[in-house]
Design a protein around this motif. Structure first.
Motif, mmCIF file in Angstrom:
data_model
loop_
_atom_site.group_PDB
_atom_site.id
_atom_site.type_symbol
_atom_site.label_atom_id
_atom_site.label_comp_id
_atom_site.label_asym_id
_atom_site.label_seq_id
_atom_site.Cartn_x
_atom_site.Cartn_y
_atom_site.Cartn_z
ATOM 1 N N ARG A 1 -12.589 25.076 -40.517
ATOM 2 C CA ARG A 1 -11.223 24.654 -40.019
ATOM 3 C C ARG A 1 -9.927 25.809 -39.375
ATOM 4 O O ARG A 1 -9.231 24.786 -38.783
ATOM 5 C CB ARG A 1 -10.750 24.015 -42.014
ATOM 6 C CG ARG A 1 -11.114 23.032 -42.175
ATOM 7 C CD ARG A 1 -10.311 21.967 -43.449
ATOM 8 N NE ARG A 1 -11.352 22.238 -44.415
ATOM 9 C CZ ARG A 1 -11.075 22.371 -45.667
ATOM 10 N NH1 ARG A 1 -10.531 22.997 -45.553
ATOM 11 N NH2 ARG A 1 -12.627 22.393 -45.832
ATOM 12 N N GLN B 1 -11.381 27.480 -37.498
ATOM 13 C CA GLN B 1 -11.706 28.502 -36.353
ATOM 14 C C GLN B 1 -11.048 26.731 -35.211
ATOM 15 O O GLN B 1 -10.518 27.348 -34.178
ATOM 16 C CB GLN B 1 -13.243 28.015 -35.725
ATOM 17 C CG GLN B 1 -13.753 28.702 -34.980
ATOM 18 C CD GLN B 1 -15.293 28.604 -34.416
ATOM 19 O OE1 GLN B 1 -15.768 28.177 -34.888
ATOM 20 N NE2 GLN B 1 -15.268 29.521 -33.792
ATOM 21 N N GLU B 2 -11.265 25.686 -36.180
ATOM 22 C CA GLU B 2 -10.607 24.298 -35.130
ATOM 23 C C GLU B 2 -9.017 24.789 -34.859
ATOM 24 O O GLU B 2 -8.582 24.402 -34.069
ATOM 25 C CB GLU B 2 -10.578 23.457 -36.098
ATOM 26 C CG GLU B 2 -12.442 23.280 -36.068
ATOM 27 C CD GLU B 2 -12.892 21.606 -37.212
ATOM 28 O OE1 GLU B 2 -11.890 21.322 -37.015
ATOM 29 O OE2 GLU B 2 -14.078 21.935 -36.511
ATOM 30 N N ASP B 3 -8.250 24.917 -36.413
ATOM 31 C CA ASP B 3 -6.648 25.202 -35.749
ATOM 32 C C ASP B 3 -6.742 26.440 -35.201
ATOM 33 O O ASP B 3 -5.680 26.475 -34.071
ATOM 34 C CB ASP B 3 -6.753 26.170 -37.116
ATOM 35 C CG ASP B 3 -6.082 24.631 -38.099
ATOM 36 O OD1 ASP B 3 -6.505 23.524 -38.163
ATOM 37 O OD2 ASP B 3 -5.748 24.982 -39.447
ATOM 38 N N GLN C 1 -8.394 27.262 -32.122
ATOM 39 C CA GLN C 1 -8.651 26.149 -30.422
ATOM 40 C C GLN C 1 -8.110 25.152 -30.456
ATOM 41 O O GLN C 1 -6.856 25.347 -28.985
ATOM 42 C CB GLN C 1 -10.011 25.867 -31.122
ATOM 43 C CG GLN C 1 -11.213 26.544 -31.570
ATOM 44 C CD GLN C 1 -12.281 25.993 -31.138
ATOM 45 O OE1 GLN C 1 -12.495 25.037 -31.412
ATOM 46 N NE2 GLN C 1 -13.905 26.633 -30.940
ATOM 47 N N LYS C 2 -7.402 24.523 -31.419
ATOM 48 C CA LYS C 2 -6.008 23.742 -31.524
ATOM 49 C C LYS C 2 -4.988 24.342 -30.909
ATOM 50 O O LYS C 2 -4.228 24.206 -29.770
ATOM 51 C CB LYS C 2 -5.732 23.388 -32.939
ATOM 52 C CG LYS C 2 -7.070 21.777 -32.581
ATOM 53 C CD LYS C 2 -6.720 20.962 -34.129
ATOM 54 C CE LYS C 2 -7.444 19.868 -34.051
ATOM 55 N NZ LYS C 2 -7.130 19.626 -35.175
ATOM 56 N N ALA C 3 -4.342 26.331 -31.611
ATOM 57 C CA ALA C 3 -3.824 26.778 -31.290
ATOM 58 C C ALA C 3 -3.223 27.177 -29.865
ATOM 59 O O ALA C 3 -2.208 26.763 -29.105
ATOM 60 C CB ALA C 3 -3.309 27.701 -32.386
ATOM 61 N N HIS C 4 -4.737 27.569 -29.611
ATOM 62 C CA HIS C 4 -4.526 27.808 -28.383
ATOM 63 C C HIS C 4 -4.536 26.827 -27.741
ATOM 64 O O HIS C 4 -3.603 27.408 -25.629
ATOM 65 C CB HIS C 4 -6.249 28.344 -27.827
ATOM 66 C CG HIS C 4 -6.516 30.132 -28.668
ATOM 67 N ND1 HIS C 4 -5.313 31.183 -27.999
ATOM 68 C CD2 HIS C 4 -7.532 30.282 -29.973
ATOM 69 C CE1 HIS C 4 -5.790 31.835 -29.063
ATOM 70 N NE2 HIS C 4 -6.526 31.691 -30.251
ATOM 71 N N LYS C 5 -4.732 26.140 -28.157
ATOM 72 C CA LYS C 5 -4.924 24.758 -27.005
ATOM 73 C C LYS C 5 -3.706 23.976 -26.261
ATOM 74 O O LYS C 5 -3.097 23.736 -25.054
ATOM 75 C CB LYS C 5 -6.080 23.288 -27.073
ATOM 76 C CG LYS C 5 -6.259 22.412 -26.251
ATOM 77 C CD LYS C 5 -7.457 21.865 -26.229
ATOM 78 C CE LYS C 5 -7.505 19.866 -25.658
ATOM 79 N NZ LYS C 5 -8.670 19.580 -26.617
ATOM 80 N N PHE C 6 -2.816 23.614 -27.345
ATOM 81 C CA PHE C 6 -1.564 23.738 -27.840
ATOM 82 C C PHE C 6 -0.070 24.443 -27.880
ATOM 83 O O PHE C 6 0.572 23.847 -27.961
ATOM 84 C CB PHE C 6 -0.938 22.210 -28.438
ATOM 85 C CG PHE C 6 -2.509 20.964 -28.541
ATOM 86 C CD1 PHE C 6 -2.020 20.786 -27.748
ATOM 87 C CD2 PHE C 6 -3.600 21.710 -29.188
ATOM 88 C CE1 PHE C 6 -3.607 19.347 -26.909
ATOM 89 C CE2 PHE C 6 -4.235 19.909 -29.277
ATOM 90 C CZ PHE C 6 -4.056 19.185 -27.914
ATOM 91 N N GLU D 1 2.594 23.685 -25.390
ATOM 92 C CA GLU D 1 2.917 21.943 -25.544
ATOM 93 C C GLU D 1 4.877 22.481 -26.016
ATOM 94 O O GLU D 1 5.526 21.869 -24.915
ATOM 95 C CB GLU D 1 2.282 21.765 -26.757
ATOM 96 C CG GLU D 1 2.908 20.255 -26.663
ATOM 97 C CD GLU D 1 2.580 19.839 -28.060
ATOM 98 O OE1 GLU D 1 2.185 18.432 -28.040
ATOM 99 O OE2 GLU D 1 1.799 20.729 -29.372
#
Length: 193
Positions: free
Chosen positions: A76, A78-80, A82-87, A90
């Motif tokens: 979880r 690691q997913e957070d 990745q999402k932080a980098h991706k968005f 924003e």
């Protein structure tokens, strides 16, 4: 007669007379005193072994649950990330959308009044500056400051009435984001006297 008594005593020895015989004589229905502790010890040992095995099984299950939970937390996190980098951009992009809208509106407007066009450009610049500030992008305009090679890029040294190695003029502003230089300011520096 004495002889007869001795003879009868020797023929029927009592447990007190023969300790070895006393150990082997058992009364019916009474458990053997020498075998009882071994049976109790074996039963206790089996019970302790079963209890230890149950505890080991329980600990193994707890370990596997904890390991699975740790793996889930790691996944979880690691997913957070990745999402932080991706968005991450924003928020910044949302702050820039009004600037884009203003520029598009300026292009569709066919005014010949130069004052209105200038006013629209100034408004758009203020929107852009506000969006940059919300994104923690800060302008570097170091006129009169001591030259800092980490934040400034000297184009030339000029004679000036200022102290040596101070910024005389800024040719292009620099920008930092959270104390990290995005672009150094292009400056001219006062030459030593």
């Amino acid at each position: 007669m004495e002889n007869t008594q001795d003879n009868s005593a020797s023929q029927n020895p009592t447990p007190a007379d023969n300790p070895a015989a006393a150990q082997t004589i058992q009364q019916p229905g009474v458990p053997d005193a020498t075998s009882a502790p071994e049976t109790v010890d074996a039963n206790e040992t089996e019970a302790l072994l079963a209890e230890a095995q149950a505890r080991v099984t329980s600990l193994q299950e707890e370990f596997l649950r904890a390991k699975a939970e740790t793996e889930n937390v790691r996944r979880r996190a690691q997913e957070d990330v990745q999402k932080a980098h991706k968005f991450a951009i924003e928020n910044f992009a949302e702050n820039l959308l009004p600037v884009l809208d203003s520029l598009e509106a300026a292009l569709t407007h066919s005014s010949t009044d130069l004052a209105k066009v200038r006013e629209g450009v100034e408004l758009t610049l203020r929107q852009l500056t506000a969006a940059l500030e919300k994104g923690r992008v800060v302008e570097v305009n170091p006129v009169g400051e001591k030259f800092d090679p980490h934040r400034h890029q000297a184009i030339s040294m000029v004679p000036a009435d200022q102290d040596a190695n101070t910024v005389v003029s800024v040719l292009q502003k620099g920008y930092v984001i959270a104390d990290r230089v995005l672009r150094p300011a292009l400056v001219t520096v006062a030459a030593p006297k």
